[in-house]
Motif scaffolding. Sequence first.
Motif, PDB file in Angstrom:
ATOM      1  N   SER A 166      -3.505   5.770  -0.052  1.00 25.10           N
ATOM      2  CA  SER A 166      -2.507   6.724  -0.019  1.00 25.10           C
ATOM      3  C   SER A 166      -2.188   7.210   1.153  1.00 25.10           C
ATOM      4  CB  SER A 166      -3.856   8.112  -0.841  1.00 25.10           C
ATOM      5  OG  SER A 166      -4.158   8.721   0.454  1.00 25.10           O
ATOM      6  N   TRP A 167      -1.265   7.634   1.092  1.00 21.64           N
ATOM      7  CA  TRP A 167      -0.415   7.951   2.411  1.00 21.64           C
ATOM      8  C   TRP A 167      -1.271   8.618   3.446  1.00 21.64           C
ATOM      9  CZ3 TRP A 167       4.872   9.899  -0.258  1.00 21.64           C
ATOM     10  CH2 TRP A 167       5.275   8.657  -0.738  1.00 21.64           C
ATOM     11  N   GLY A 168      -2.046   9.596   3.228  1.00 18.86           N
ATOM     12  CA  GLY A 168      -3.019  10.502   3.901  1.00 18.86           C
ATOM     13  C   GLY A 168      -3.875   9.443   4.327  1.00 18.86           C
ATOM     14  N   SER A 169      -4.769   8.530   3.416  1.00 17.19           N
ATOM     15  CA  SER A 169      -5.808   7.811   3.937  1.00 17.19           C
ATOM     16  C   SER A 169      -5.153   6.442   5.131  1.00 17.19           C
ATOM     17  CB  SER A 169      -6.459   7.160   2.748  1.00 17.19           C
ATOM     18  OG  SER A 169      -5.531   6.408   1.964  1.00 17.19           O
ATOM     19  N   MET A 170      -3.786   6.391   4.924  1.00 17.67           N
ATOM     20  CA  MET A 170      -3.321   5.341   5.606  1.00 17.67           C
ATOM     21  C   MET A 170      -3.102   5.863   7.045  1.00 17.67           C
ATOM     22  SD  MET A 170      -0.663   3.612   3.002  1.00 17.67           S
ATOM     23  CE  MET A 170      -0.002   2.480   4.176  1.00 17.67           C
ATOM     24  N   LEU A 171      -2.810   7.021   7.000  1.00 21.55           N
ATOM     25  CA  LEU A 171      -2.501   7.644   8.205  1.00 21.55           C
ATOM     26  C   LEU A 171      -4.135   7.852   9.027  1.00 21.55           C
ATOM     27  CD1 LEU A 171      -0.044  10.598   7.555  1.00 21.55           C
ATOM     28  CD2 LEU A 171       0.409   8.549   9.186  1.00 21.55           C
ATOM     29  N   ASN A 172      -5.231   7.988   8.335  1.00 18.26           N
ATOM     30  CA  ASN A 172      -6.492   8.190   8.903  1.00 18.26           C
ATOM     31  C   ASN A 172      -6.733   7.038   9.588  1.00 18.26           C
ATOM     32  OD1 ASN A 172      -8.975   9.225   9.334  1.00 18.26           O
ATOM     33  ND2 ASN A 172      -9.726   8.664   7.485  1.00 18.26           N
ATOM     34  N   ARG A 224       0.934  -1.435  -0.166  1.00 21.09           N
ATOM     35  CA  ARG A 224       0.108   0.033   0.088  1.00 21.09           C
ATOM     36  C   ARG A 224       0.560   1.340   0.124  1.00 21.09           C
ATOM     37  NH1 ARG A 224      -5.177  -0.486   0.408  1.00 21.09           N
ATOM     38  NH2 ARG A 224      -5.458   1.312   1.691  1.00 21.09           N
ATOM     39  N   MET A 225       1.932   0.905   0.681  1.00 15.13           N
ATOM     40  CA  MET A 225       2.989   2.292   0.593  1.00 15.13           C
ATOM     41  C   MET A 225       3.626   2.802  -0.691  1.00 15.13           C
ATOM     42  SD  MET A 225       3.739   3.767   3.544  1.00 15.13           S
ATOM     43  CE  MET A 225       5.270   4.482   3.176  1.00 15.13           C
ATOM     44  N   ILE A 226       3.850   1.490  -1.500  1.00 12.76           N
ATOM     45  CA  ILE A 226       4.335   1.808  -2.848  1.00 12.76           C
ATOM     46  C   ILE A 226       3.340   2.141  -3.792  1.00 12.76           C
ATOM     47  CG2 ILE A 226       5.201   0.447  -4.845  1.00 12.76           C
ATOM     48  CD1 ILE A 226       6.681  -1.466  -2.840  1.00 12.76           C
ATOM     49  N   TRP A 227       2.029   1.745  -3.831  1.00 14.85           N
ATOM     50  CA  TRP A 227       0.973   2.101  -4.679  1.00 14.85           C
ATOM     51  C   TRP A 227       0.440   3.516  -4.178  1.00 14.85           C
ATOM     52  CZ3 TRP A 227      -1.006   0.235  -8.962  1.00 14.85           C
ATOM     53  CH2 TRP A 227      -0.567  -1.000  -9.415  1.00 14.85           C
ATOM     54  N   GLY A 228       0.592   3.775  -2.917  1.00 17.97           N
ATOM     55  CA  GLY A 228       0.010   5.112  -2.648  1.00 17.97           C
ATOM     56  C   GLY A 228       1.116   5.908  -2.862  1.00 17.97           C
ATOM     57  N   ALA A 229       2.445   5.746  -3.149  1.00 15.79           N
ATOM     58  CA  ALA A 229       3.120   6.815  -3.629  1.00 15.79           C
ATOM     59  C   ALA A 229       2.504   7.363  -5.007  1.00 15.79           C
ATOM     60  CB  ALA A 229       4.688   6.269  -3.898  1.00 15.79           C
ATOM     61  N   GLN A 230       2.117   6.848  -5.961  1.00 17.14           N
ATOM     62  CA  GLN A 230       1.467   7.152  -6.942  1.00 17.14           C
ATOM     63  C   GLN A 230       0.480   8.252  -6.893  1.00 17.14           C
ATOM     64  OE1 GLN A 230      -0.383   3.789  -9.151  1.00 17.14           O
ATOM     65  NE2 GLN A 230       1.605   3.161  -9.943  1.00 17.14           N
ATOM     66  N   ALA A 231      -0.545   8.207  -5.699  1.00 16.28           N
ATOM     67  CA  ALA A 231      -1.591   9.053  -5.507  1.00 16.28           C
ATOM     68  C   ALA A 231      -0.807  10.255  -4.974  1.00 16.28           C
ATOM     69  CB  ALA A 231      -2.563   8.554  -4.417  1.00 16.28           C
ATOM     70  N   SER A 232       0.065  10.217  -4.026  1.00 18.28           N
ATOM     71  CA  SER A 232       0.865  11.208  -3.579  1.00 18.28           C
ATOM     72  C   SER A 232       1.533  12.019  -4.587  1.00 18.28           C
ATOM     73  CB  SER A 232       1.390  11.067  -2.275  1.00 18.28           C
ATOM     74  OG  SER A 232       0.866  10.509  -1.164  1.00 18.28           O
ATOM     75  N   LEU A 233       2.471  11.326  -5.063  1.00 23.57           N
ATOM     76  CA  LEU A 233       3.366  12.138  -6.075  1.00 23.57           C
ATOM     77  C   LEU A 233       2.373  12.922  -7.262  1.00 23.57           C
ATOM     78  CD1 LEU A 233       6.362   9.727  -6.483  1.00 23.57           C
ATOM     79  CD2 LEU A 233       6.119  11.952  -4.954  1.00 23.57           C
ATOM     80  N   MET A 234       1.689  12.011  -7.618  1.00 15.00           N
ATOM     81  CA  MET A 234       0.821  12.634  -8.848  1.00 15.00           C
ATOM     82  C   MET A 234      -0.140  13.837  -8.306  1.00 15.00           C
ATOM     83  SD  MET A 234      -1.944  10.550 -11.123  1.00 15.00           S
ATOM     84  CE  MET A 234      -3.121  10.047  -9.724  1.00 15.00           C
ATOM     85  N   ALA A 235      -0.484  13.942  -7.239  1.00 20.95           N
ATOM     86  CA  ALA A 235      -1.413  14.923  -6.460  1.00 20.95           C
ATOM     87  C   ALA A 235      -0.386  16.007  -6.622  1.00 20.95           C
ATOM     88  CB  ALA A 235      -2.017  14.493  -5.251  1.00 20.95           C
ATOM     89  N   GLY A 236       0.846  15.811  -6.013  1.00 23.66           N
ATOM     90  CA  GLY A 236       1.819  16.887  -5.761  1.00 23.66           C
ATOM     91  C   GLY A 236       2.004  17.655  -7.335  1.00 23.66           C
ATOM     92  N   VAL A 237       2.395  16.866  -8.270  1.00 27.05           N
ATOM     93  CA  VAL A 237       2.695  17.479  -9.616  1.00 27.05           C
ATOM     94  C   VAL A 237       1.533  18.053 -10.236  1.00 27.05           C
ATOM     95  CG1 VAL A 237       3.630  16.674 -11.886  1.00 27.05           C
ATOM     96  CG2 VAL A 237       4.706  15.686  -9.723  1.00 27.05           C
ATOM     97  N   PHE A 238       0.567  17.208 -10.261  1.00 23.42           N
ATOM     98  CA  PHE A 238      -0.406  17.662 -11.209  1.00 23.42           C
ATOM     99  C   PHE A 238      -1.253  18.803 -10.523  1.00 23.42           C
ATOM    100  CE2 PHE A 238      -0.160  13.720 -13.141  1.00 23.42           C
ATOM    101  CZ  PHE A 238      -0.359  13.816 -14.584  1.00 23.42           C
TER     102      PHE A 238
END
Length: 291
Positions: free
Chosen positions: A242-248, A85-99
């Motif tokens: 996503s890292w944020g939802s994992m923290l939730n 989930r960390m590896i797949w969550g990196a997609q959401a976090s990095l994509m959110a930052g860049v886009f």
Amino acid sequence: MTAIGETGIPSAIDRTPSRAWRKLRANKGALVGLAIIAFFAILAIAAPLLPIPDPNATSWSAIRKAPSAAHWLGTDDIGRDILSRMIWGAQASLMAGVFSVAIAVVIGVPFGLISGYFGGWIDMVISRITEAFLAMPFLITAIALAAFLGPSLTNAMIAIGLSAMPVFVRLTRGQVLSVKTEEYVEGARSIGLRSSSIITRYILPNVFAPILVQATLTIATAIIAEASLSFLGLGQQPPAPSWGSMLNVAKNFLSQAPWMAMWPGAAIFLVVIGFNLLGDGLRDALDPREA
């Protein structure tokens, strides 16, 4: 030093790629930041190819298991592998930052160019609207827009991008006000070049460097904002990781399974540090006043 355009008028400050790269390579902090970003970016891109479990696969016999040989980073509250989930969550976090930052730049820079170059009532209207946005805290604005648009990663990126846009409007406007009084811009006007040509050929190249630095630093802010929105349920929606939802989810099990919060928190910390280090390095490398 300036580069000479086809008309014989200086078109951009000399920031050649080789010179900038040489200065960037000499900055150890920037290289560390670039290495951190590259590591997480490679993980995110290669996620479908890596031999890791399905990030959404549950196992009721492996609920909240500590890190082990079977699950290197442990499992969560319903037995999902945290490493996956960390590896797949990196997609959401990095994509959110860049886009998100791409949205802010695409909208904010043109408004800043128009405001700074033309001045007058156009500048007044754009400046007042920008100041109104800047008067509101960035994260509060992002939360309000995300709540209005509805919970999803796409809407979260739009909300973050619109919230970050005023920074680029103000930055670009300030840079244009400084550059448009230079002799090469006056020379371009004197030979009858249109305003659109002057802006794109002579002004934009000279204000690009600070915009690039600001964009790099803003990506770090956008990643934190996306994690905050996902933590509040306004970003990436379950079961997508996503890292944020994992923290939730992890906040409910801090005493029983601290590793659930440790790893996504560390990932956010490292990526944000990486973009900040890279942004600082780019600022030094692209500054013509630095030797």
